[in-house]
Scaffold this active site. Structure first.
Site, PDB file in Angstrom:
ATOM      1  N   ASN A 128      30.032   1.729  58.867  1.00 19.36           N
ATOM      2  CA  ASN A 128      29.119   2.449  57.970  1.00 19.36           C
ATOM      3  C   ASN A 128      28.264   1.470  57.170  1.00 19.36           C
ATOM      4  O   ASN A 128      28.782   0.497  56.624  1.00 19.36           O
ATOM      5  CB  ASN A 128      29.915   3.282  56.970  1.00 19.36           C
ATOM      6  CG  ASN A 128      31.049   4.015  57.613  1.00 19.36           C
ATOM      7  OD1 ASN A 128      30.848   4.792  58.513  1.00 19.36           O
ATOM      8  ND2 ASN A 128      32.273   3.714  57.187  1.00 19.36           N
ATOM      9  N   GLU A 153      32.479  -5.590  62.818  1.00 17.78           N
ATOM     10  CA  GLU A 153      31.838  -4.545  62.008  1.00 17.78           C
ATOM     11  C   GLU A 153      30.634  -5.119  61.255  1.00 17.78           C
ATOM     12  O   GLU A 153      29.611  -4.458  61.113  1.00 17.78           O
ATOM     13  CB  GLU A 153      32.834  -3.910  61.026  1.00 17.78           C
ATOM     14  CG  GLU A 153      34.109  -3.343  61.675  1.00 17.78           C
ATOM     15  CD  GLU A 153      33.865  -2.417  62.851  1.00 17.78           C
ATOM     16  OE1 GLU A 153      32.823  -1.742  62.892  1.00 17.78           O
ATOM     17  OE2 GLU A 153      34.729  -2.377  63.761  1.00 17.78           O
TER      18      GLU A 153
HETATM   19 ZN    ZN Z   1      31.974  -1.441  67.233  1.00 16.52          ZN
END
Ligand code: ZN
Length: 858
Positions: free
Chosen positions: A258, A291
């Site tokens: 996110n 990430e």
């Molecule tokens: Zn990923």
């Protein structure tokens, strides 16, 4: 079940450039207010919004009433064909949501997971990745219950209102709703900063449960290393003022990227030497990196539709692999990655769940977060990198961002940028995106002594699903060793490309019969079939300069040996170990050029899964017997040497994650597995001592696992001791559970006993995975035909499906081992799977997997 097809993709009829969300947070009932600015793109007067499990309170169009109907998956709203504002109010119940999608409760905090289709569980929306919006989010909640109210972007306002407080967040970068996140709860925060290459200071924050503050050093270091590495290697700089990571205990996946607010499975954040292993530390580095790297490859440029998932995942896995390789041992990392591919992706591609890295259809998108899309996807990106080289690859990345920043695009767009930047035609290469099944390369060779020529013939066995090409385009690196083991030709010189169904390569000036080494560094994700003699295999183990090839050949020698033992056991003849295997083992063990970490990898026996993939039928007792016999034999051949090495090696009591120390710990562990095989008290005692005296989890857990794997005089003791020492540490408790689920003696009683422990939470995905997935991947137990066990597991999966269909489907996927099970067990398991499909309330996730599993066998 409704199947969605890639070919049916249509551009959206509406765009939503601006989204304003307000949440009145309460775990029992949260109010969601959503204000959308909508711009129609066609004459369509019906706006179909997705919504799942929502209670609608009100809906207004341009501040007035509006006509709408509820549909089976959301709302259909009558709208004008010019720009309008839609305001929707609805409620959700986070505490009753155990699916780990949308807004849900993990421990005492509320968090979100919206990829791929969780946002529709928060509010009514055009839940598809090509709708990119800028989000402004206002969070209102109790100051005491939710001291932190986090969302994406930059914090622009913070104020109090009686018992409540309000935090307002603005994310200036347009993003699809799957990247939206919120977190509300009472957490501890660890702060740091990072100064970007252009001199901007970024605030870094790690949020964890109180009491875990001392387990965040590795995560924070890894984050800073990731930010620095992406600037140096990819010239990519972070774009917001703040980067937050929140660790939660209940999470379906590893972590989620996110924008500006990553949410992580605590397994990939929390670590200190006493509670986490070397592998855990390395995984944290890799996942934090992964990430973070998504900020550009995934967030700034995202996927047009979910069929393009590999666009962001294949590329980002490649980037995290490179990050780990640059920071640690490139060779070890390469072998580990190939090993992961062969243990997970090859089996998937050989099963009824086989699909291209870019699937053509799906019923439930959740089922396509697979090893194929991720790991094979990364191999495809790696091949592009190999073909065009680092410099052109970086230019290709620059061009990709120049063209597509802020857009939702396709895999073709990515390959096109690589092709344009490098000037290389990658049209044929694109066939990799549509192809399923692991390609095989059949090779034969001839040596002509009179002409000093070595001729190689290649045949590609592959279905391309592409009318234009009957084979694939791939870098295929090879080298030749002479009789003394000297490299006659290296793959660096010979950048050979396979691009025809049948292909011939003639190498000149080869004065004597060489030993060819194929697919060095695993340059292409294929299976190579070449009829090596045993002395040739040994020659490669002894002399190949590419250690991946040494590792690969050692695995092949082991598999030869296991297969031959299985045959010998079934005919009850005399049982022998190949002398060549012993010689190969010794040559690696005594090779001073191979560092300890690498040695540990090369000498390890093949996993049960690899054996499974390489034999016709998994006759568990015979496989177990062969493995045990092999380990025992190696242990008795080299026991003295191994023992002496362990005695003489200094294992520092001060924990450090440096190469040398990791290597020592890894090799000791490998030697323990051989030393334990004969179950002699003297050896077991030494392993037990190592368990007792360990000052770090790496040594403690490896000794524990060796002792707990089989029934022996220390098994019960270590089980009890480890439990009482660690039961209150959630992550270590999971290790204890998994080690037993994978033990040779695990049965229903043991599974039930673990379930009944107060520390075990039947709703937490990590616990479910440790116990049930741990057991299903325990092939010697799963393939022994116990009817009751299968019934127990089937019930369990159905039970889990009622609250978390994604995890239930994940467990069912692993049942595809049924195809190679001996007949009795196979029949029982098929019966159980058929019974499961009769369940009316089955989720789409689970039904799709069961149907595919069954289709391939019934
Ligand atoms: Zn990923």
């Amino acid at each position: 079940m409704q199947e969605v097809f890639l070919k049916d993709y249509k551009k959206p009829d509406f765009l939503i450039p601006e989204v304003e969300l307000t949440f009145e947070i309460d775990e029992k009932l949260t109010h969601v207010y959503s204000k959308l600015k909508v711009i129609p793109q066609s004459q369509n007067e019906n706006l179909e919004l997705k919504g799942e499990g929502l209670d609608l309170v009100s809906i207004q169009l341009n501040g007035g009433d509006c006509e709408f109907t509820k549909t089976k998956d959301g709302l259909s709203v009558s709208v004008p064909t010019t720009e309008f504002i839609l305001e929707i109010q609805n409620t959700i119940k986070p505490a009753e949501n155990f699916s780990c999608e949308g807004v849900y409760k993990s421990g005492n905090i509320l968090c979100t997971q919206n990829e791929p289709e969780g946002f529709r569980r928060i509010t009514y929306f055009l839940d598809r990745p090509d709708i990119m919006s800028s989000f402004k989010t206002t969070l209102k909640g109790s100051k005491t219950q939710y001291p932190y109210l986090l969302s994406n972007g930059n914090l622009v306002d913070k104020r109090e209102e009686g018992e409540n407080h309000i935090w307002v967040w603005e994310d200036p970068f347009p993003k699809p709703c799957y990247l939206f996140a919120l977190v509300a709860g009472d957490l501890a925060v660890i702060k740091d900063t990072f100064t970007t290459q252009s001199g901007r200071e970024v605030l870094l924050e790690l949020y964890v449960d109180h009491g875990n503050e001392d387990k965040t050093t590795q995560a924070m270091e890894s984050l800073k290393n990731s930010m620095k590495w992406d600037e140096q290697r990819f010239r990519l700089e972070y774009d917001l003022d703040r980067y937050m990571i929140v660790a939660v205990d209940s999470f379906n996946m590893g972590a989620m990227e996110n924008k500006g607010l990553n949410i992580f499975n605590s397994h990939y954040v929390l670590a200190k030497p006493e509670t986490a292993t070397d592998t855990d530390f390395k995984n944290i580095e890799a996942v934090i990196g992964h990430e973070y790297f998504h900020n550009w490859t995934g967030n700034r440029v995202t996927c047009r539709d979910w069929f393009q998932l590999t666009l962001k995942e294949g590329l980002t896995v490649f980037r995290d692999q490179e990050f780990s390789s640059d920071l640690g041992s490139r060779t070890v990392k390469r072998i580990q990655d190939v090993d992961t591919l062969k243990n997970h992706q090859f089996p998937e591609d050989a099963s009824s769940l086989s699909h291209p890295i870019k699937p053509k259809s799906y019923v439930e998108m959740n089922n396509f977060y697979t090893a194929t899309v991720y790991e094979k996807g990364a191999e495809v990106i790696r091949m592009i990198h190999t073909l065009i080289g680092e410099e052109h690859f970086q230019q290709g990345m620059d061009l990709y961002f120049q063209r597509h920043d802020g857009q939702a695009v396709t895999t073709e767009d990515f390959v096109q940028a690589m092709s344009d930047a490098s000037g290389q035609d990658l049209e044929h290469f694109k066939a990799w995106y549509d192809q399923s099944g692991t390609p095989e390369i059949n090779i034969t060779t001839q040596f002509d002594a009179a002409k000093n020529e070595f001729t190689l013939h290649f045949e590609q066995v592959v279905t391309t699903h592409n009318a234009q090409y009957d084979c694939l385009y791939m870098p295929f690196h090879l080298s030749l060793l002479d009789e003394k083991g000297k490299e006659l030709l290296s793959f660096e010189q010979q950048k050979f490309i396979l691009n025809q169904k049948h292909q011939k390569l003639v190498l000149k000036d080869v004065s004597s019969q060489p030993v060819p080494v194929f697919n060095c560094h695993f340059s292409a994700p294929v299976i190579v079939n070449y009829d090596y003699s045993t002395p040739e295999k040994l020659h490669i183990v002894k002399y190949a300069e590419d250690y991946y090839s040494v590792y690969n050949m050692m695995q092949i020698l082991y598999l030869d040996q296991i297969k031959s033992l299985m045959k010998q056991f079934t005919v009850n003849g005399e049982v022998n170990i190949l002398p060549d295997l012993i010689t190969a083992f010794q040559s690696v063990m005594e090779n001073k050029n191979i560092d300890n970490e690498l040695k540990a990898l090369i000498l390890s026996l093949p996993s049960e899964r690899i054996i499974f993939e390489n034999i016709e039928l998994y006759d568990a007792p015979v496989v177990d017997k062969a493995l045990e016999f092999l380990a025992k034999n190696i242990g008795s051949h080299f026991g003295t040497y191994m023992d002496k090495w362990i005695q003489q090696t200094e294992f520092s009591s001060e924990y450090s994650l440096n190469q040398a120390d990791i290597g020592k710990r890894a090799l000791k562990n490998t030697y323990f597995t051989f030393l334990a095989a004969n179950k002699e008290s003297q050896n077991l005692q030494k392993i037990y001592d190592s368990f007792k005296n360990a000052t770090n989890m790496t040594e403690e857990l490896s000794a524990f696992k060796v002792l707990v794997k089989t029934e022996n005089e220390y098994c019960k003791t270590v089980k009890d001791e480890f439990y009482s020492k660690w039961k209150s540490d959630n992550l270590v408790f999971q290790k204890w559970v998994q080690a037993q689920a994978q033990a040779d003696y695990c049965d229903i009683d043991l599974l039930k006993h673990i379930e009944s422990l107060p520390e075990f939470d039947t709703k937490v995905p990590n616990h479910i995975r440790a116990l049930y997935a741990g057991f299903i991947t325990n092939l010697s137990r799963m393939c022994d035909g116990d009817k009751e066990t299968y019934a127990f597991l089937a019930n369990k999966i159905l039970e889990i499906d009622k609250f978390n269909s994604q995890i239930a489907a994940g467990l069912a996927k692993k049942l595809n081992i049924v195809k190679k099970m001996p007949s009795l067990g196979k029949d029982y398991l098929i019966q159980e799977m058929q019974n499961m499909t009769r369940e009316k309330s089955l989720s789409n996730d689970l039904r799709e997997i069961l149907d595919k599993n069954l289709k391939s066998i019934v």
